[in-house]
Design a protein around this motif. Sequence first.
Motif, mmCIF file in Angstrom:
data_model
loop_
_atom_site.group_PDB
_atom_site.id
_atom_site.type_symbol
_atom_site.label_atom_id
_atom_site.label_comp_id
_atom_site.label_asym_id
_atom_site.label_seq_id
_atom_site.Cartn_x
_atom_site.Cartn_y
_atom_site.Cartn_z
ATOM 1 N N CYS A 1 21.192 34.821 -12.467
ATOM 2 C CA CYS A 1 22.500 34.250 -12.112
ATOM 3 C C CYS A 1 23.214 35.120 -11.088
ATOM 4 C CB CYS A 1 23.365 34.083 -13.357
ATOM 5 S SG CYS A 1 22.836 32.725 -14.407
ATOM 6 N N ARG B 1 21.786 37.036 -8.863
ATOM 7 C CA ARG B 1 21.106 36.835 -7.576
ATOM 8 C C ARG B 1 21.529 35.531 -6.917
ATOM 9 N NH1 ARG B 1 14.807 38.760 -8.056
ATOM 10 N NH2 ARG B 1 15.242 40.986 -8.112
ATOM 11 N N TRP B 2 21.612 34.465 -7.728
ATOM 12 C CA TRP B 2 22.035 33.178 -7.182
ATOM 13 C C TRP B 2 23.467 33.252 -6.678
ATOM 14 C CZ3 TRP B 2 19.776 29.191 -5.228
ATOM 15 C CH2 TRP B 2 18.476 28.870 -5.611
ATOM 16 N N ALA B 3 24.325 33.925 -7.419
ATOM 17 C CA ALA B 3 25.717 34.064 -6.985
ATOM 18 C C ALA B 3 25.782 34.830 -5.667
ATOM 19 C CB ALA B 3 26.533 34.768 -8.066
ATOM 20 N N ALA B 4 24.997 35.901 -5.563
ATOM 21 C CA ALA B 4 24.972 36.676 -4.321
ATOM 22 C C ALA B 4 24.440 35.834 -3.170
ATOM 23 C CB ALA B 4 24.121 37.928 -4.510
ATOM 24 N N CYS C 1 24.510 32.505 -2.894
ATOM 25 C CA CYS C 1 25.511 31.481 -2.559
ATOM 26 C C CYS C 1 26.663 32.085 -1.766
ATOM 27 C CB CYS C 1 26.026 30.809 -3.820
ATOM 28 S SG CYS C 1 24.795 29.765 -4.614
ATOM 29 N N LEU C 2 27.103 33.259 -2.188
ATOM 30 C CA LEU C 2 28.179 33.935 -1.472
ATOM 31 C C LEU C 2 27.733 34.293 -0.049
ATOM 32 C CD1 LEU C 2 31.024 35.108 -1.610
ATOM 33 C CD2 LEU C 2 30.008 37.233 -2.439
ATOM 34 N N SER C 3 26.520 34.767 0.087
ATOM 35 C CA SER C 3 26.001 35.115 1.415
ATOM 36 C C SER C 3 25.921 33.885 2.314
ATOM 37 C CB SER C 3 24.610 35.734 1.300
ATOM 38 O OG SER C 3 24.656 36.902 0.540
ATOM 39 N N THR D 1 27.645 31.137 2.033
ATOM 40 C CA THR D 1 29.012 30.693 2.328
ATOM 41 C C THR D 1 29.636 31.566 3.418
ATOM 42 O OG1 THR D 1 29.253 29.927 0.056
ATOM 43 C CG2 THR D 1 31.274 30.252 1.307
ATOM 44 N N LEU D 2 29.460 32.872 3.313
ATOM 45 C CA LEU D 2 29.999 33.778 4.334
ATOM 46 C C LEU D 2 29.332 33.541 5.690
ATOM 47 C CD1 LEU D 2 30.398 37.118 2.338
ATOM 48 C CD2 LEU D 2 32.210 35.615 3.217
#
Length: 134
Positions: free
Chosen positions: A108, A110-113, A115-117, A119-120
Amino acid sequence: MGGRQRPPRARTSRRNGAPDGVGGWVNTRVEIARLEGFLAWEAEVAAAERDARAFAGQFSWLPAAERESLERAYAADRLRYAEEVVDRAVERCRRLAARYRSECRRICARWAALCLSVTLAAALFAVVPALLRG
């Protein structure tokens, strides 16, 4: 054969220290699992007693008191072993659950990182050309 041994460490379904039915709904799945565990243990006790009688029956030359003592010792030893097996299985399940929880948290994160990457990166690709133009 005299009284039954206690099943392997009683698992509890209590929430926040309150007994079942007090201060909340009873968790039906937990109660069904407890009932299944009780029935499985009772079946193990019955099988141990049956096998103990069969084993002691082979020694017909022993006096009845000694055969009963042999039955009790056999059944107690088998139930002790069964309890150890159950406890080892429970401990293995707990270790696996902890391992899977940690793996799930790691995935989770890793997925959050990711997704954030993404998005940025999308925000940068949207903003940078506008800034360069002017």
